[in-house]
Design an enzyme around this catalytic site. Structure first.
Site, PDB file in Angstrom:
ATOM      1  N   GLU A  98     -13.824  -4.018   0.982  1.00 38.78           N
ATOM      2  CA  GLU A  98     -12.668  -4.191   0.017  1.00 38.78           C
ATOM      3  C   GLU A  98     -11.580  -4.056   0.895  1.00 38.78           C
ATOM      4  O   GLU A  98     -10.851  -3.109   1.683  1.00 38.78           O
ATOM      5  CB  GLU A  98     -12.927  -2.762  -0.760  1.00 38.78           C
ATOM      6  CG  GLU A  98     -13.909  -2.279  -1.771  1.00 38.78           C
ATOM      7  CD  GLU A  98     -14.173  -3.170  -2.894  1.00 38.78           C
ATOM      8  OE1 GLU A  98     -13.210  -4.204  -3.193  1.00 38.78           O
ATOM      9  OE2 GLU A  98     -15.227  -3.234  -3.487  1.00 38.78           O
ATOM     10  N   CYS A 144      -4.288  -1.953  -2.844  1.00 37.63           N
ATOM     11  CA  CYS A 144      -4.993  -3.114  -2.184  1.00 37.63           C
ATOM     12  C   CYS A 144      -4.852  -4.262  -3.431  1.00 37.63           C
ATOM     13  O   CYS A 144      -4.425  -5.400  -3.008  1.00 37.63           O
ATOM     14  CB  CYS A 144      -6.325  -2.848  -1.829  1.00 37.63           C
ATOM     15  SG  CYS A 144      -7.180  -2.296  -2.775  1.00 37.63           S
ATOM     16  N   LYS A 193     -16.171   8.459   7.078  1.00 36.49           N
ATOM     17  CA  LYS A 193     -14.994   8.673   7.850  1.00 36.49           C
ATOM     18  C   LYS A 193     -13.650   8.574   7.010  1.00 36.49           C
ATOM     19  O   LYS A 193     -13.430   7.270   6.789  1.00 36.49           O
ATOM     20  CB  LYS A 193     -14.887   7.908   9.144  1.00 36.49           C
ATOM     21  CG  LYS A 193     -13.697   8.206  10.004  1.00 36.49           C
ATOM     22  CD  LYS A 193     -13.401   7.331  11.139  1.00 36.49           C
ATOM     23  CE  LYS A 193     -12.374   6.516  10.546  1.00 36.49           C
ATOM     24  NZ  LYS A 193     -10.829   7.089  10.087  1.00 36.49           N
ATOM     25  N   GLU A 253       0.741  -8.818   2.998  1.00 36.21           N
ATOM     26  CA  GLU A 253       0.510  -7.689   2.060  1.00 36.21           C
ATOM     27  C   GLU A 253       1.541  -6.526   2.674  1.00 36.21           C
ATOM     28  O   GLU A 253       1.458  -6.463   4.014  1.00 36.21           O
ATOM     29  CB  GLU A 253      -0.875  -7.105   2.226  1.00 36.21           C
ATOM     30  CG  GLU A 253      -0.826  -5.875   1.468  1.00 36.21           C
ATOM     31  CD  GLU A 253      -2.525  -5.679   1.389  1.00 36.21           C
ATOM     32  OE1 GLU A 253      -3.130  -5.680   2.484  1.00 36.21           O
ATOM     33  OE2 GLU A 253      -3.085  -5.176   0.216  1.00 36.21           O
TER      34      GLU A 253
END
Lengths: 320, 478, 296
Positions: free
Chosen positions: B255, B289, B181, B386
């Site tokens: 991840e 990331c 997906k 983040e």
């Protein structure tokens, strides 16, 4: 304004202090520097920007002949070409200078007259620099007396690589003094490192500061007689040095990559690096030069392509 | 001499053929979805690029069934050498169609064409090439040779095709089949990849692509016949997935997010360090990331580094992602832009000094200028959360141990950077950092042979290299 | 002549290198395989678990910073001391597991051998699971396994010594520190092992052994935000089996709060006499990859 020698008198007081200073400069990571230069090399300079860049590059060329077989005739022809690179197109700018051996200076000067194209002479036992200092100084004075506007000297790479920085420094200072003209002016001094022999970017950065502190007006990569000659990352490291030197002292120093720059595409990459690393102030012939011979015709061909919309061929450009 | 203005150098869009609508790719064919179709837009212009089908639970069911059938009947039984040839074929087609993939990625994601062309797509091809070679050598992997079965893979919008490659290539090499997906804002290159699978004559059902948003992903992850879940995305969703698979026999790799420290010591190669800082946080608009979003700079060089950094940031070219000279493209979505703006505003409210590179931003589309915050402490939210955008928090330190302490003082642990010319310091600091990837005197480098993945809340498992096979083989626990 | 009244041992917890009673003051009776009372064991509470995590975290830096060679030596030393105390452990295993003296002796021997086996891995795992990666560029790139941190271990319920050693040794040999919840009904070999550890150069806090109920302490450890990984093996053998399954799911859900690495419980308690796989160690290590440019 104090002279540079005064500004850095603490640094150049002794071999030890000079060494401490040069080795205290930030290191250059080879991989990172080359990656940065390669990235800048991907800039796509098209249409109006390309036209602007090509003319600028032509204006920055030190049209060079440095052969044992050079003759007065050859130099006269080169000097003519320097003033009218494209006889078919009067809008084509002239180059910055012709670069010759000292014994050809008078001939070049005579042909160029008041054109504004400078005469640069390689001196100091070019290209190896392996001669006594007084011979090098005499070589320099000869060229200046013959009318050279610019002197391209070579550093003593042997002294540099064996860590005798002060000797290299003092030699540059002496050559700069020998550049003095009777009228009180001075020939501009370009200091050639022969970066292909210095091997590391750390050395290139140290040599740059050494030459700038000694009063060189330009720092120049190569003689053209040693491979590799100019490369994009080496030139970038030198541009970083002149940028940082101006930050530190307010003085601008020029940069001249020489040897190995053969295509318009390459030349434009250098201009991009100048633009993005040192800044637009260096994008003038006064502060950036290309030491080249075959590059000029390549630039002219591209220039013609832009104006005519079709690819040209070498037969349409003069070979001198 | 007037300023050397680079004329626009737009990459041609003509190479891509974006269809007005896309279905799902199930069992080797494009089929209609049964959810509510959604639009994907070009974030640089807000132009609608296409309408994409949404997979509902029944579509996910069909995709998993197709994958199961392909796994049991074809793919897991095929000799590894034959699977390898399909993967090599895919790698080659990716290279052949690289320009098209790069342009489409830039259009749908907003990333600069230079990065899509020079980073994303070449590494995608390399990834398939690398794992192709493993397919017939699994007995030397250390993890056995038995595939796990059907992998449900959910990937993010920051590197749409690259994340697909990281997921699909090792899964297929090991004999698994996949239902993937893509993110709802960036489905187009995955759908083009489906066409590539068709061109490669990959057996039907080996790769299935279901488009949709969170609900589609949830249905996939929770599907009882999915044996293996691989997810790249936010830590929050990663935790939800870990809860979903709890008590099942599903294997999972995650991840997730990061808040990486990029540590600059006073003896660093400063020009390259500045490049590394810029690469670390402005590469891909900071939608990375492992971005080096916390700059930890030694106090003795902080002022100099900051001055150099600002000067460098001022040369960043922000704008049209398809312009070959663009360095920083568009923020991927309005939602993400709002998040970046919110956290930046909080940074200011908390007293950090905000500085943005002077650059003109386009009127339409989602844009945020390269920005840094100075005077940031570990207590600031912009030092902990983040941001996932082009926003750098600058902190200082005095000693190596303080640097390590601050670097590790986060629930994340994906990556870190160290800049110093002293070799022994690199090795010591690298060994102390709780991060899965440590870039010393470089940053944001990726390679198919190099394992990637986080400590702590940055994820579980590794992708890339031999270690990346573990996730897709029974008997592979690392 | 009257028989001498023997001096019984108080079975305590092992936390941070010390032997405290449970902070809660609770204990529970431990019976042997035949149902005869043997001793009261400390019943560890959530606060004991908390203290153990603090001790484990404190010990982690030093232990993980030791050389692999040194960790090997320490683990080998544990094996030596265990061998030295063989009779004591034979009795404890007999009592706990209801085995004959010779079968119990074989279990103790296997536990000693298992420690020796794992000790040898300390300086080899890096070479087996790490290595250089040939990236396509001028970079040196090296992957190495590193300990994940503080690992909570729910030890097997049945195999009270060999099972315990088999789940503990891989955690600590790789440089992690451990908080272990022993078998609930068979805790005595664990307490004895703590005494071995305390006299075997294992720094205090590297291994913390709690006697008590995994079902009560497990959730606190699974939810603890300063625990990096959890081995759920000990839920197997809890009764009834469905309760064990439910607990395992709950613990895995709780572990997701900080994304602990979870080693799931096997379908049934494994045969610990078999040679373990590398996964017993690699489940509790992180692969760290370091890049550096190669230039002059």
């Amino acid at each position: 304004m104090p002279t540079l020698a005064t500004d850095f008198s603490d640094v150049t007081r002794s071999e030890a202090s000079l060494r401490r200073f040069l080795h205290g400069l930030p290191g250059v990571d080879q991989v990172g520097a080359e990656a940065r230069a390669a990235m800048l090399g991907t800039r796509s300079i098209k249409t109006t920007a390309k036209a602007q860049a090509l003319d600028l590059a032509i204006r920055m060329v030190d049209l060079t002949t440095l052969e044992g077989a050079d003759t007065h005739g050859k130099v006269r022809a080169l000097a003519s070409k320097a003033q009218r690179p494209d006889p078919a197109d009067p809008t084509c700018p002239q180059v910055a200078a012709v670069c010759v051996y000292p014994d050809m200076v008078a001939t070049a000067k005579e042909t160029l007259g008041a054109s504004g194209v400078h005469v640069a002479a390689v001196a100091t036992a070019f290209p190896s620099g392996r001669a006594a200092l007084d011979v090098k100084l005499a070589d320099t004075r000869d060229a200046v007396e013959a009318g050279a506007d610019e002197i391209d000297m070579v550093i003593d790479r042997g002294a540099f690589l064996s860590g005798r920085y002060l000797q290299v420094f003092e030699e540059i200072v002496a050559v700069r003094e020998a550049c003095a003209k009777p009228d009180g002016g001075s020939a501009h001094l370009k200091v050639i490192f022969e970066t292909g022999e210095l091997q590391t970017y750390d050395n290139v950065r140290r040599a740059s500061w050494l030459a700038m502190m000694a009063g060189g007006h330009f720092i120049k990569t190569s003689t053209g007689k040693v491979q590799p000659a100019a490369t994009l990352p080496v030139t970038m490291v030198m541009l970083e040095a002149v940028r940082d030197f101006r930050e530190a002292t307010g003085h601008m120093v020029g940069v001249k990559p020489a040897g190995g720059i053969r295509t318009s595409k390459d030349a434009i990459k250098y201009l991009v690096v100048v633009n993005e690393v040192a800044g637009a102030d260096w994008l003038v012939p006064e502060w950036f030069r290309f030491g080249a011979s075959t590059l000029l015709n390549e630039l002219l061909m591209q220039r013609t392509k832009l104006t005519t919309g079709r690819y040209s061929g070498p037969d349409y450009f003069t070979l001198d | 001499m007037s300023v050397f203005e680079y004329a626009p150098a737009p990459e041609s869009r003509a190479v891509v053929d974006v269809k007005p609508s896309y279905g799902l790719f199930i069992g080797g064919e494009f089929v209609d979805g049964h959810g509510t179709p959604f639009k994907t837009v070009n974030p640089a212009t807000e132009e609608v690029l296409s309408e994409v089908a949404e997979a509902d639970a029944a579509d996910v069911e069909a995709a998993v069934k197709a994958a199961r059938r392909a796994h049991d009947r074809t793919w897991s039984r095929m000799p590894g050498a034959e699977r390898a040839k399909y993967l090599y074929r895919i790698a080659r087609i990716i290279q052949e169609r690289s320009r098209e993939l790069a342009v489409l990625e830039s259009l749908d994601n907003g990333k600069p064409i230079r990065e899509a062309r020079d980073v994303d797509v070449p590494i995608v091809a390399a990834h398939f090439f690398y794992y192709a070679g493993w397919a017939d050598k699994l007995e030397w992997s250390g993890y056995g040779t038995t595939p796990i079965g059907v992998a449900g893979q959910v990937i993010p919008w920051n590197f749409p095709l690259l994340m697909l490659a990281w997921k699909v290539a090792p899964a297929l090499a090991c004999g698994n089949t996949v239902v993937l997906k893509p993110a709802e804002t960036t489905p187009l290159t995955a759908l083009l990849f489906a066409e590539i699978c068709q061109q490669a004559d990959l057996p039907a059902g080996v790769v299935n692509i279901v488009t949709g948003a969170g609900a589609t992903g949830q249905a996939l992850v929770a599907h009882p016949d999915v044996d293996k879940v691989a997810f790249t995305g936010s830590t929050e969703v990663g935790k939800a997935i870990a809860r979903t698979v709890a008590g099942t026999s599903k294997k999972v790799t995650l991840e997730l997010g990061g808040k990486a420290a990029n540590i600059v010591f006073d003896d660093a190669p400063l020009d390259e360090a500045v490049e590394g800082i810029v690469d670390g946080i402005f590469f891909n608009q900071g939608h990375v990331c492992c971005a080096g979003s916390r700059l930890l700079v030694q106090e003795s060089v902080a002022e100099e580094v900051l001055a150099r950094l600002k000067r460098r940031m001022a040369t960043l070219r922000v704008g049209d992602p398809l312009d070959k000279n663009t360095d920083v493209g568009a923020i991927n979505s309005a939602e993400q832009l709002a998040r970046i703006r919110e956290l930046s505003a909080i940074g200011e409210q908390e007293g950090a000094g905000r500085w943005s590179a002077p650059c003109e931003l386009p009127d339409r589309g989602f844009w945020f200028p390269p920005t840094l915050f100075t005077g940031v402490s570990q207590a600031h939210r912009i030092a902990r959360e983040e941001i996932f955008g082009p926003v750098l928090s600058v902190l200082t330190f005095r000693t190596p141990s303080e640097a390590v302490e601050k670097a590790n003082n986060t629930p994340y642990g994906l990556s870190a950077g160290v800049w110093t010319e002293k070799g022994s310091r690199i090795l010591h600091v690298a060994s102390q950092l709780k991060a899965g990837v440590v870039w010393a005197n470089t940053f944001n480098k990726f390679d198919p042979t190099s394992p990637f993945g986080g400590y702590k809340e940055s994820g579980q498992g590794r992708e890339g290299g031999r270690h990346g096979l573990a996730a897709y083989l029974k008997g592979g626990d690392l | 002549m009257a028989a001498r009244i023997d001096v019984r041992k108080t079975y305590k917890l092992y936390v941070g290198g010390a032997f405290p009673r449970s902070e809660s003051g609770y204990s529970y009776p431990v019976e042997d395989a035949k149902g005869t009372f043997v001793a009261n064991a400390a019943l560890a509470s959530r606060k004991d678990a908390r203290d153990a995590v603090v001790a484990a975290r404190k010990a982690f830096g030093g232990w993980s910073g030791r050389t692999a060679y040194n960790r090997a030596q320490v683990l080998y030393r544990v094996a030596e001391v265990l061998e030295d105390r063989r009779p004591q452990f034979v009795v404890a295993v007999q009592q706990s597991e209801g085995l004959s003296a010779s079968r119990a002796g074989a279990v103790v021997d296997a536990a000693v051998d298992r420690l020796v086996w794992y000790a040898g891995w300390a300086d080899k795992l890096t070479q087996v699971v790490g290595g250089a990666n040939p990236v396509a560029g001028p970079f040196f790139n090296l992957s190495t396994p590193e300990p994940t941190g503080v690992v909570a271990v729910l030890a097997p319920q049945e195999s009270s010594l060999l099972g315990l050693v088999s789940v503990l040794a891989p955690v600590v040999v790789t440089g992690n520190s451990a908080v272990v919840v022993s078998s609930f009904r068979r805790p005595l070999p664990a307490v004895n092992l703590a005494e071995v550890l305390a006299t075997s150069d294992v720094p205090g806090g590297v291994v913390n052994l709690l006697t008590g109920d995994a079902a009560t302490i497990g959730p606190w450890l699974a939810a603890h935000m300063d625990v990096n990984a959890i081995d759920l093996g000990g839920v197997r053998g809890l009764e009834p089996a469905e309760a064990g399954d439910a607990l395992a799911t709950d613990l895995e859900v709780a572990a997701a709060d900080n994304l602990k690495r979870v080693r799931r419980a096997p379908a049934a308690e494994p045969d610990f006499t078999a040679t373990p796989g590398l996964d017993t160690m690699t489940d509790f290590v992180e692969i760290k990859t370091v890049w550096h440019p190669m230039g002059v």
